[in-house]
Design an enzyme around this catalytic site. Structure first.
Site, PDB file in Angstrom:
ATOM      1  CB  ALA A   8      -4.129  -0.016  -2.055  1.00  9.85           C
ATOM      2  CB  ILE A  34      -0.964  -0.025   1.215  1.00  8.41           C
ATOM      3  CG1 ILE A  34      -2.033   1.048   1.101  1.00  8.41           C
ATOM      4  CG2 ILE A  34      -0.215   0.059   2.533  1.00  8.41           C
ATOM      5  CD1 ILE A  34      -3.199   0.822   2.046  1.00  8.41           C
ATOM      6  CG  ASP A  35       1.366   5.564  -2.364  1.00  8.82           C
ATOM      7  OD1 ASP A  35       2.598   5.665  -2.209  1.00  8.82           O
ATOM      8  OD2 ASP A  35       0.636   6.529  -2.624  1.00  8.82           O
ATOM      9  CE  LYS A  36       4.623   8.909   3.378  1.00  2.00           C
ATOM     10  NZ  LYS A  36       3.940  10.241   3.338  1.00  2.00           N
TER      11      LYS A  36
END
Length: 652
Positions: A538, A355-357
């Site tokens: 994501a 997951i991206d930040k």
């Protein structure tokens, strides 16, 4: 070999639908309106069905006929082998029964003569076409993602000649070593290094981070990134297919091309079921020819065809499409847009969520989280001065400062003599005082993720603002629920290690990777897949596109970029991770529903196989009863549709 794209399949579907509906009405007319249909001769109704079904089978179903032949040639049985074998047997059997009905033994006759199965041929072909169109629509998103990426680079570059004259040329005409000028608000045309001037550049397509990057002489710049407020010249070091943007485009293309075909449950079942059915049909023909009443070969042929007909479940074409269509509607109600129907199946089998930040776990926009002041200055006063000085700036940090002042209801005075110095900050006169705002290199206490902005008034340090990209309020609970569902949640970000570590610790993530490039994100997807199995990714940014395309399931935030949404199979409308939790529940419910549907699709028909083969004939005199065949097809279809509709009320 895959099927043609949707543009090829769509007209065939509409023709099939238009012709299949009257075939169904004609076939079931006796049950729907017996008084009306008794006016017509049974032969007329039968010939009408033949005329309407023939183009459906041969023209609308042509792609399936080609796939059937390839599966036979390559000995690779799949859903198309089963459906076309069954529909083909039904079509040719019905045609022979129509033309030579007097040659059939009386035992095979019903109240209206030899039974025909044209309606099954038309219905199955139409339904399978619909399922394939749903799948092909998902593949079309690849082209949209690639076009959106390509459009990031400008078509025109401002080239400075050896005589110092500036001329506009196409980007394709730029050569290595050319000197180009980039003006405020323009995208950078090629990769290179700044020669002269300074500016702030939005590199979110590469890093995913909202902060602008200051560029001065010697700084590297990349094609497709956005110049904001300064002018500079650059030397072209990489052009055309060698730019970083072109490499990202290729990564997306390669990820889509190398994506493994969906392991379809129907194909897996068909791979076992088809050989069994063909074997039973062959044994049926041989047994009746050798041991049946005269003429044995006719009984054998008719019963072998009966096996193939009843083994072709009408509901097989419904099993997956009806469940998927219902799930798509349920997902839309829950804030989950399903762009790739297969993504639902793959999400159910995912073990790891990368997951991206920025913009995914966090809001994606900096906010003022702390204000420190020097003696003699209050927080509201310092914030109001900073907002006044920054009110004319378009920098993301400037907008965050102005927003913070407005949210607190502060009166922001007017500023004059505004000047922005790229890489240094801004200066302005506020209430007759000189206010200078610039980056503060110091750290600030416990806020490890903050960017510090120092405020100086008339040469005196008056305060510091801490700005940070805050975690979305719904993120912590969503992460805990995803972990409870068995997913390992790993953060992958282009941000620095210190910030990544702080966010990962606060959220209790299972791991993190910091300072990663778009190519590295894609590599991580492949590494985790090889080690752990199914991987979902994501993200919301341009830099996430290669990873979104390479993952088993790409999940984009609806608040993100168009490129990310084109590259993903699922879109969370509000960019809220609680919708991802709902998507996981939906995917698992959908996969379970499809498995149940496949059972219903095969069960009734499989039970009819012994009767179709004539195993009960020595004991009871029963052969394939037209009513039994019709009941098997109807019950399986009704069971599949009813079961699929349960997804509408699934609790997410």
């Amino acid at each position: 070999m895959g099927l043609p794209d949707e543009r090829y399949l769509r007209p065939r579907f509409w023709v099939a639908l238009a012709l299949s509906l009257p075939v169904l009405v004609l076939a079931m007319g006796e049950m729907i309106a017996p008084v009306f249909f008794h006016r017509f001769a049974p032969r007329l109704l039968a010939w009408s069905q033949f005329v309407l079904t023939t183009p459906v089978f041969f023209w609308s179903g042509a792609p399936f006929l080609r796939r059937w032949w390839i599966s036979i040639r390559d000995r690779d049985t799949n859903m198309f082998t089963l459906t076309v074998t069954g529909t083909g047997a039904a079509y040719f059997y019905s045609t022979v029964a129509l033309l030579l009905s007097q040659s059939f033994p009386d035992v095979f006759r019903g109240p209206h003569g030899v039974p025909l199965y044209f309606e099954a041929v038309a219905a199955i072909t139409t339904i399978v076409l619909l399922g394939q169109i749903l799948e092909q629509r998902a593949h079309a998103r690849t082209d949209l993602a690639i076009r959106a990426l390509v459009n990031l680079a400008p078509a025109i570059a401002h080239r400075i000649g050896s005589n110092g004259q500036e001329a506009d040329v196409s980007v394709e005409a730029v050569k290595l070593g050319d000197v180009l000028r980039v003006r405020p608000g323009e995208s950078i045309p090629v990769d290179g290094a700044v020669l002269d001037g300074a500016s702030s550049v939005n590199e979110s397509m590469l890093t995913g981070e909202a902060d602008l990057v200051e560029k001065t002489a010697g700084s590297p710049v990349s094609a497709g990134t956005l110049n904001t407020n300064g002018t500079f010249t650059l030397r072209a070091d990489r052009i055309g297919r060698d730019t970083l943007l072109a490499q990202i485009v290729r990564l997306v293309e390669q990820a889509q091309e190398s994506e493994a075909p969906i392991a379809r449950l129907a194909d897996r079942v068909s791979a076992v079921f088809v050989p069994i059915v063909l074997g039973i049909a062959a044994l049926t023909f041989a047994a009746w020819t050798l041991f049946g009443p005269a003429p044995g070969w006719i009984y054998g042929l008719i019963n072998a065809v009966a096996v193939l007909i009843i083994a072709c479940p009408c509901a097989l074409g419904l099993a997956t499409p009806v469940a998927i269509v219902t799930a798509i509607g349920r997902g839309a109600q829950a804030g989950v847009l399903v762009k790739d129907a297969a993504a639902l199946e793959r999400l159910a089998g995912a073990h790891t969520l990368l997951i991206d930040k920025t913009g995914t776990l966090t809001a994606g926009q900096p906010r003022v989280v702390a204000v420190t002041t020097a003696e003699g200055f209050s927080e509201p006063h310092v914030l109001a001065l900073a907002a006044a000085a920054e009110s004319s700036s378009e920098h993301p940090l400037a907008r965050a400062i102005v927003t913070a002042a407005r949210e607190r209801g502060l009166v922001v005075p007017a500023a004059t003599e505004f000047a922005a110095e790229p890489g240094l900050g801004v200066r302005a006169r506020v209430d007759g005082r000189s206010v200078v705002i610039g980056r503060d290199p110091q750290e600030i206490g416990a806020i490890a993720t903050a960017t510090l902005v120092a405020i100086t008034v008339d040469g005196r340090a008056t305060g510091t603002l801490a700005l940070a990209d805050t975690i979305k309020p719904t993120t912590p609970a969503a992460i805990r629920e995803l972990q409870r569902l068995g997913l390992r949640v790993i953060m992958v970000t282009g941000d620095r290690e210190q910030t990544a570590q702080a966010v990962a610790t606060e959220l209790g993530l299972d791991g993190h990777h910091a300072a990663v490039t778009p190519a590295r994100k894609q590599e991580l997807v492949r590494e985790y897949r090889a080690r752990d199995g199914g991987v979902a990714f994501a993200g919301d940014g341009l830099n996430d596109a290669p990873a979104l395309a390479a993952a088993d399931v790409g999940i984009a935030m609806g608040t993100g970029t168009d490129v990310a949404m084109h590259s993903a199979g699922l879109v969370l409308v509000k960019g809220d991770l609680t919708a991802l939790v709902r998507a996981v529940h939906l995917s698992r419910a959908t996969l379970a529903n499809i498995k149940q549907n496949l059972f219903f699709a095969f069960a009734y028909n499989s039970l009819g196989l012994p009767i179709a083969a004539g195993l009960l004939y020595p004991l009871t005199g029963w052969l394939l009863n037209p009513m039994l065949a019709g009941a098997a097809m109807s019950l399986s279809s009704i069971s599949v549709v009813t079961n699929a509709l349960r997804l509408r009320s699934t609790k997410l």
